[in-house]
Design a protein around this motif. Sequence first.
Motif, PDB file in Angstrom:
ATOM      1  N   GLY A  91      45.996  43.132  43.041  1.00 43.51           N
ATOM      2  CA  GLY A  91      45.090  42.269  42.850  1.00 43.51           C
ATOM      3  C   GLY A  91      45.250  40.711  42.726  1.00 43.51           C
ATOM      4  O   GLY A  91      44.574  40.056  42.401  1.00 43.51           O
ATOM      5  N   LYS A  92      46.390  40.461  43.789  1.00 39.67           N
ATOM      6  CA  LYS A  92      46.693  39.040  43.652  1.00 39.67           C
ATOM      7  C   LYS A  92      46.698  38.614  45.005  1.00 39.67           C
ATOM      8  O   LYS A  92      46.846  39.437  46.001  1.00 39.67           O
ATOM      9  N   ALA A  93      46.938  37.392  45.104  1.00 42.68           N
ATOM     10  CA  ALA A  93      46.940  36.555  46.447  1.00 42.68           C
ATOM     11  C   ALA A  93      47.506  35.199  46.430  1.00 42.68           C
ATOM     12  O   ALA A  93      47.221  34.518  45.134  1.00 42.68           O
ATOM     13  N   VAL A  94      47.969  34.806  47.370  1.00 43.42           N
ATOM     14  CA  VAL A  94      48.556  33.305  47.368  1.00 43.42           C
ATOM     15  C   VAL A  94      47.481  32.283  47.846  1.00 43.42           C
ATOM     16  O   VAL A  94      46.656  32.494  48.558  1.00 43.42           O
TER      17      VAL A  94
ATOM     18  N   ILE B  67      40.140  25.794  45.841  1.00 45.15           N
ATOM     19  CA  ILE B  67      41.372  26.696  46.284  1.00 45.15           C
ATOM     20  C   ILE B  67      40.883  27.846  47.218  1.00 45.15           C
ATOM     21  O   ILE B  67      39.574  28.356  46.860  1.00 45.15           O
ATOM     22  N   SER B  68      41.634  28.162  48.060  1.00 49.72           N
ATOM     23  CA  SER B  68      41.204  29.262  48.937  1.00 49.72           C
ATOM     24  C   SER B  68      42.602  30.374  48.697  1.00 49.72           C
ATOM     25  O   SER B  68      43.707  29.914  48.918  1.00 49.72           O
TER      26      SER B  68
ATOM     27  N   ASP C  55      36.257  43.128  49.116  1.00 49.88           N
ATOM     28  CA  ASP C  55      37.147  44.272  49.368  1.00 49.88           C
ATOM     29  C   ASP C  55      38.015  44.776  48.379  1.00 49.88           C
ATOM     30  O   ASP C  55      38.520  45.812  48.345  1.00 49.88           O
ATOM     31  N   HIS C  56      38.348  43.766  47.673  1.00 53.31           N
ATOM     32  CA  HIS C  56      39.389  43.755  46.427  1.00 53.31           C
ATOM     33  C   HIS C  56      38.778  43.707  45.228  1.00 53.31           C
ATOM     34  O   HIS C  56      39.547  43.700  44.274  1.00 53.31           O
ATOM     35  N   GLY C  57      37.235  43.870  44.938  1.00 51.38           N
ATOM     36  CA  GLY C  57      36.570  44.023  43.960  1.00 51.38           C
ATOM     37  C   GLY C  57      36.409  42.501  43.353  1.00 51.38           C
ATOM     38  O   GLY C  57      35.989  42.407  41.938  1.00 51.38           O
TER      39      GLY C  57
ATOM     40  N   ALA D 213      34.107  36.310  50.441  1.00 48.36           N
ATOM     41  CA  ALA D 213      33.843  37.185  51.692  1.00 48.36           C
ATOM     42  C   ALA D 213      34.413  38.364  51.619  1.00 48.36           C
ATOM     43  O   ALA D 213      34.923  38.850  50.546  1.00 48.36           O
ATOM     44  N   ALA D 214      34.575  39.283  52.374  1.00 48.68           N
ATOM     45  CA  ALA D 214      35.118  40.410  52.222  1.00 48.68           C
ATOM     46  C   ALA D 214      36.781  40.365  51.927  1.00 48.68           C
ATOM     47  O   ALA D 214      37.047  41.318  51.236  1.00 48.68           O
ATOM     48  N   ALA D 215      37.447  39.532  52.852  1.00 48.85           N
ATOM     49  CA  ALA D 215      38.829  39.532  52.358  1.00 48.85           C
ATOM     50  C   ALA D 215      39.300  38.103  51.955  1.00 48.85           C
ATOM     51  O   ALA D 215      40.517  37.735  52.066  1.00 48.85           O
TER      52      ALA D 215
END
Length: 264
Positions: free
Chosen positions: A187-190, A203-204, A210-212, A238-240
Amino acid sequence: MTEQGLSRLRALLGWLAAFFCLFAPLGLADSFLKSFRYGPNTFAMLPGGLEHLSGPLPPEATDASALRVQIDQPGVTLTMTTQSQGFWFGNRLWQAEVRAAPDAAPGIATVVLRDPNADENTPVQAFFIRVFPDQASLDAASNSHIRRFLGLHPLTFAVSGFVAALCCGFLVYLVSRRLEALWTRQGKAVVYMTKKTPDGLLISFGLGTDHGLETGATVAVADESGLPLAMASVVRCAAADASALVVGEGTVALGSIVSRPAAS
């Protein structure tokens, strides 16, 4: 491999890529300095070696075979191969091969080419062929630091560094993909984009429905070591992919890690 192990490996590969990138300018600079010290008409050879020479064909000469060749050392020979037209200025060029016999004695051979119809005051084309007894002595006498200490041609050194940097860069890409896949499962992203807006820092990052994640959710932002930096409120989802506004005066930069609420 763990998240920490992948992060350390990616950082190490990034430093190696930067290190190898230095090889290219170092090799080019060393090659230039070597040519500057020797001069463009000086060549180093071993017995049995071959070098390619070229130069302008005098206007009075009918063809390359008309040039008179003088060599002051036995064991060194020159053979005209062809002539061509210069690409930029259209002048005629001769091309030749100079060879050192297998039993050529070490020393400096002077190769002089002149127009047979010219007088003694007409400038000649002179080349200096330095014949060395073995590779070790050739490397030791080289004005190239790379050739002297590593036994490599400077351009070979530069190309090798460039290829190694590309390989390290590709490995960084593969490790990054694996690390991002691990982060996505957690559940993390850069943070891949930051933008200043009247409402604050936007920030984007690569998390979405799709990840809740959903609009209005609050996400945590930290650096790669896990040190908390700020909280952010999702304003687009959005979805992703999603965007969020940083709350307060937290310092967030590209490469920071966003965690969804369940993973905070």
